[in-house]
Design a protein around this motif. Sequence first.
Motif, PDB file in Angstrom:
ATOM      1  N   MET A 186      40.113  52.884  36.245  1.00  0.00           N
ATOM      2  CA  MET A 186      39.286  53.787  37.033  1.00  0.00           C
ATOM      3  C   MET A 186      39.993  54.086  38.343  1.00  0.00           C
ATOM      4  O   MET A 186      40.200  53.187  39.154  1.00  0.00           O
ATOM      5  CB  MET A 186      37.925  53.160  37.298  1.00  0.00           C
ATOM      6  CG  MET A 186      36.990  53.288  36.113  1.00  0.00           C
ATOM      7  SD  MET A 186      35.706  52.071  36.135  1.00  0.00           S
ATOM      8  CE  MET A 186      36.559  50.666  35.470  1.00  0.00           C
ATOM      9  N   PRO A 187      40.380  55.336  38.575  1.00  0.00           N
ATOM     10  CA  PRO A 187      41.064  55.673  39.818  1.00  0.00           C
ATOM     11  C   PRO A 187      40.098  55.511  41.000  1.00  0.00           C
ATOM     12  O   PRO A 187      38.897  55.422  40.807  1.00  0.00           O
ATOM     13  CB  PRO A 187      41.440  57.150  39.640  1.00  0.00           C
ATOM     14  CG  PRO A 187      41.048  57.540  38.272  1.00  0.00           C
ATOM     15  CD  PRO A 187      40.142  56.488  37.714  1.00  0.00           C
ATOM     16  N   GLY A 188      40.636  55.486  42.204  1.00  0.00           N
ATOM     17  CA  GLY A 188      39.763  55.431  43.379  1.00  0.00           C
ATOM     18  C   GLY A 188      40.050  54.231  44.261  1.00  0.00           C
ATOM     19  O   GLY A 188      39.586  54.193  45.407  1.00  0.00           O
ATOM     20  N   ASN A 189      40.785  53.273  43.788  1.00  0.00           N
ATOM     21  CA  ASN A 189      41.116  52.111  44.612  1.00  0.00           C
ATOM     22  C   ASN A 189      42.560  51.711  44.300  1.00  0.00           C
ATOM     23  O   ASN A 189      42.820  50.655  43.724  1.00  0.00           O
ATOM     24  CB  ASN A 189      40.143  50.964  44.308  1.00  0.00           C
ATOM     25  CG  ASN A 189      40.201  49.878  45.357  1.00  0.00           C
ATOM     26  OD1 ASN A 189      41.029  49.952  46.282  1.00  0.00           O
ATOM     27  ND2 ASN A 189      39.353  48.874  45.230  1.00  0.00           N
ATOM     28  N   PRO A 190      43.518  52.584  44.677  1.00  0.00           N
ATOM     29  CA  PRO A 190      44.894  52.421  44.202  1.00  0.00           C
ATOM     30  C   PRO A 190      45.601  51.171  44.703  1.00  0.00           C
ATOM     31  O   PRO A 190      46.641  50.792  44.154  1.00  0.00           O
ATOM     32  CB  PRO A 190      45.601  53.684  44.721  1.00  0.00           C
ATOM     33  CG  PRO A 190      44.758  54.183  45.838  1.00  0.00           C
ATOM     34  CD  PRO A 190      43.352  53.769  45.536  1.00  0.00           C
ATOM     35  N   ALA A 213      47.263  53.434  34.964  1.00  0.00           N
ATOM     36  CA  ALA A 213      47.342  53.074  36.384  1.00  0.00           C
ATOM     37  C   ALA A 213      48.620  53.655  36.996  1.00  0.00           C
ATOM     38  O   ALA A 213      48.593  54.235  38.091  1.00  0.00           O
ATOM     39  CB  ALA A 213      47.307  51.555  36.539  1.00  0.00           C
ATOM     40  N   LEU A 214      49.728  53.525  36.286  1.00  0.00           N
ATOM     41  CA  LEU A 214      50.995  54.049  36.804  1.00  0.00           C
ATOM     42  C   LEU A 214      50.944  55.578  36.896  1.00  0.00           C
ATOM     43  O   LEU A 214      51.429  56.167  37.871  1.00  0.00           O
ATOM     44  CB  LEU A 214      52.163  53.601  35.920  1.00  0.00           C
ATOM     45  CG  LEU A 214      52.438  52.085  35.937  1.00  0.00           C
ATOM     46  CD1 LEU A 214      53.538  51.725  34.938  1.00  0.00           C
ATOM     47  CD2 LEU A 214      52.812  51.611  37.344  1.00  0.00           C
ATOM     48  N   THR A 219      49.231  51.661  43.491  1.00  0.00           N
ATOM     49  CA  THR A 219      50.256  51.015  44.316  1.00  0.00           C
ATOM     50  C   THR A 219      50.062  49.505  44.452  1.00  0.00           C
ATOM     51  O   THR A 219      50.997  48.790  44.830  1.00  0.00           O
ATOM     52  CB  THR A 219      50.268  51.618  45.737  1.00  0.00           C
ATOM     53  OG1 THR A 219      48.929  51.550  46.239  1.00  0.00           O
ATOM     54  CG2 THR A 219      50.770  53.053  45.727  1.00  0.00           C
ATOM     55  N   GLY A 220      48.869  49.011  44.171  1.00  0.00           N
ATOM     56  CA  GLY A 220      48.607  47.566  44.281  1.00  0.00           C
ATOM     57  C   GLY A 220      49.365  46.814  43.199  1.00  0.00           C
ATOM     58  O   GLY A 220      49.818  47.397  42.213  1.00  0.00           O
ATOM     59  N   PRO A 221      49.501  45.490  43.387  1.00  0.00           N
ATOM     60  CA  PRO A 221      50.199  44.693  42.370  1.00  0.00           C
ATOM     61  C   PRO A 221      49.483  44.738  41.022  1.00  0.00           C
ATOM     62  O   PRO A 221      48.255  44.743  40.970  1.00  0.00           O
ATOM     63  CB  PRO A 221      50.177  43.267  42.931  1.00  0.00           C
ATOM     64  CG  PRO A 221      49.197  43.265  44.036  1.00  0.00           C
ATOM     65  CD  PRO A 221      49.004  44.675  44.507  1.00  0.00           C
ATOM     66  N   ILE A 222      50.275  44.813  39.951  1.00  0.00           N
ATOM     67  CA  ILE A 222      49.711  44.794  38.591  1.00  0.00           C
ATOM     68  C   ILE A 222      50.386  43.661  37.827  1.00  0.00           C
ATOM     69  O   ILE A 222      51.607  43.659  37.656  1.00  0.00           O
ATOM     70  CB  ILE A 222      49.969  46.127  37.842  1.00  0.00           C
ATOM     71  CG1 ILE A 222      49.466  47.326  38.664  1.00  0.00           C
ATOM     72  CG2 ILE A 222      49.297  46.094  36.478  1.00  0.00           C
ATOM     73  CD1 ILE A 222      49.755  48.687  38.027  1.00  0.00           C
ATOM     74  N   ALA A 282      39.725  39.511  45.021  1.00  0.00           N
ATOM     75  CA  ALA A 282      39.938  40.937  45.290  1.00  0.00           C
ATOM     76  C   ALA A 282      40.402  41.708  44.052  1.00  0.00           C
ATOM     77  O   ALA A 282      40.602  42.912  44.111  1.00  0.00           O
ATOM     78  CB  ALA A 282      40.978  41.079  46.404  1.00  0.00           C
ATOM     79  N   TRP A 283      40.582  41.004  42.930  1.00  0.00           N
ATOM     80  CA  TRP A 283      41.229  41.623  41.783  1.00  0.00           C
ATOM     81  C   TRP A 283      40.242  42.332  40.863  1.00  0.00           C
ATOM     82  O   TRP A 283      39.085  41.936  40.752  1.00  0.00           O
ATOM     83  CB  TRP A 283      41.955  40.559  40.940  1.00  0.00           C
ATOM     84  CG  TRP A 283      43.147  39.952  41.624  1.00  0.00           C
ATOM     85  CD1 TRP A 283      43.135  39.212  42.764  1.00  0.00           C
ATOM     86  CD2 TRP A 283      44.509  40.036  41.204  1.00  0.00           C
ATOM     87  NE1 TRP A 283      44.419  38.815  43.082  1.00  0.00           N
ATOM     88  CE2 TRP A 283      45.283  39.312  42.134  1.00  0.00           C
ATOM     89  CE3 TRP A 283      45.147  40.633  40.120  1.00  0.00           C
ATOM     90  CZ2 TRP A 283      46.662  39.183  42.033  1.00  0.00           C
ATOM     91  CZ3 TRP A 283      46.518  40.506  40.003  1.00  0.00           C
ATOM     92  CH2 TRP A 283      47.262  39.791  40.965  1.00  0.00           C
ATOM     93  N   ARG A 284      40.743  43.351  40.177  1.00  0.00           N
ATOM     94  CA  ARG A 284      40.029  43.894  39.015  1.00  0.00           C
ATOM     95  C   ARG A 284      40.752  43.361  37.787  1.00  0.00           C
ATOM     96  O   ARG A 284      41.977  43.455  37.686  1.00  0.00           O
ATOM     97  CB  ARG A 284      40.052  45.417  39.024  1.00  0.00           C
ATOM     98  CG  ARG A 284      39.586  45.989  37.689  1.00  0.00           C
ATOM     99  CD  ARG A 284      39.257  47.437  37.775  1.00  0.00           C
ATOM    100  NE  ARG A 284      38.097  47.625  38.622  1.00  0.00           N
ATOM    101  CZ  ARG A 284      37.692  48.795  39.089  1.00  0.00           C
ATOM    102  NH1 ARG A 284      38.385  49.873  38.803  1.00  0.00           N
ATOM    103  NH2 ARG A 284      36.623  48.895  39.845  1.00  0.00           N
TER     104      ARG A 284
END
Length: 323
Positions: A186-190, A213-214, A219-222, A282-284
Motif C-alpha cells: 500500500m503506497p503512502g508511507n514510503p 514497493a520498488l 525508500t525505507g528498508p525492505i 515501526a514495521w509493516r
Amino acid sequence: MPEVRFREQRYQLRDRETVLEALLREGAAIPNSCRAGICQSCLVKAVGGERPPAAAQAGLSAQLAQTGHALACRWTPAADVEVALPDDAAVVRGVIRAAEDLSATVKRIRVEALDAFEFYAGQYAVVMREDGLARSYSIASLPTDGFVELHVRRIAGGAMSNWLHDEAGTGEALALRGPAGQCFYMPGNPQQPLLLCGTGTGLAPLVGVLRTALAHGHTGPIWLFHGALAPAGLYMEEELAELARQHGHVQYQPVVLQDPQQGMMQGALDDVVLREVGNPKAWRSYVCGDPALVNKIRKRLFLAGAASREIFADAFVMGGPAN
Ligand SMILES: Cc1cc2nc3c(=O)[nH]c(=O)nc-3n(C[C@H](O)[C@H](O)[C@H](O)COP(=O)(O)OP(=O)(O)OC[C@H]3O[C@@H](n4cnc5c(N)ncnc54)[C@H](O)[C@@H]3O)c2cc1C
Ligand code: FES
C-alpha cells in the motif's frame, strides 16, 4: 433440520453442519480445498431461502457479497437455503503462456487473463480446471507485467499441483476467480520499514509485494527472509540476491534449518526474523506460507510490539483428501 437445495437436489443438514459438509457428505460435486474459510474455492451463490450470514461472506469482495455469494464451508444455515455455483461473471478465462521449473519442486506458471482481471501483486486467485477442481495460488506478478504469475509447489498426491506440474503445459486453458487477500503493498508511507517473510512458495506473494514497493519508489528498508528446511527448498536465490545488490535498501536473506550454504542463515525462521529485526514496532510485515509458521511469526511479531493492523498474513492452508 433445515435443508440445502443444490442443482435440483435436496440435502438434509445435520446438527451444526455447514453447507459444504452436507453437500460433500451426499457426494455433490462442489469445489473446495481448505474448508477453513480462506481459499475461497467453495464459493456458492445464494439463490433462495436464508441469506448468507456475515461469517460466510468474510473476505469476499463487496461485489461478490452484494450479489449473494458466500463460502459454503463457513455457512451453517438456520433455515432452508438454495445455492448454486457462482455467477459466470465472477470467473475469468485464462490460458497458460509459460511454465518453467524454478526448482525441483516449484514451477513458475504465467497465465494470460483473457478477460479483465484486476489484482494487486501478492493477492491470491482461485485457479480452476475445466472439471471444477479449484485451488488458490498467490500472485507474484504486477498488473503491468501483462500476465498472472504463480509459483506452484508439487504436493505429493496433490490433485491440482501435480496437474499443473505434469500435464497443463503452455496453451492449456483454465479459469481464474478473485482476487482475494490483503497481502499487497500500500503506497503512502514510503519510508516505513517492510518485513517480508515466508516459507516455500510463500515467496510468491512476497516477490509481488517487493517488486510493487520498488515500483512505487519505496525508500525505507525492505527485509526479505525466505525460509526452507534445507537449501533445496529455496528458489530464485540468484534473482533475489541480484535485486538486493541493485537496491541498497533491500536485504535478501535465505534461512534454512539444516545444511546451510554460503550466505544462508541457519535456524527456525521465526527465531531468525525476530533476532534480525529487533524491535518491529515501526514495521509493516507480510508473512506467507506454511500455516503453523505464519501463525507463529504473526504472534511473535505482535508480542514484540508490532501493531496487528501492520501485519498482513496469508496462511497456505491445504485441504485434506483431494476433491
Ligand atoms: C490463500 C492461499 C494461497 C496459496 N498460495 C499458494 C501458492 O502461491 N503456491 C502454492 O504452491 N500453493 C499455494 N497454496 C496451496 C494451494 O492452494 C493448494 O492447497 C496446494 O497446491 C495443494 O493442492 P493440490 O490440489 O495439489 O493438493 P490436494 O489434492 O488438495 O491435496 C492436499 C493434501 O491432501 C493430501 N491428500 C490428497 N489426497 C488424499 C487422500 N485421499 N487422503 C488423505 N490425504 C490426501 C495430499 O497429499 C496433500 O497433502 C495456497 C493456499 C491458500 C489457502
Ligand atoms: S474457503 Fe471454503 S474450502 Fe476454502
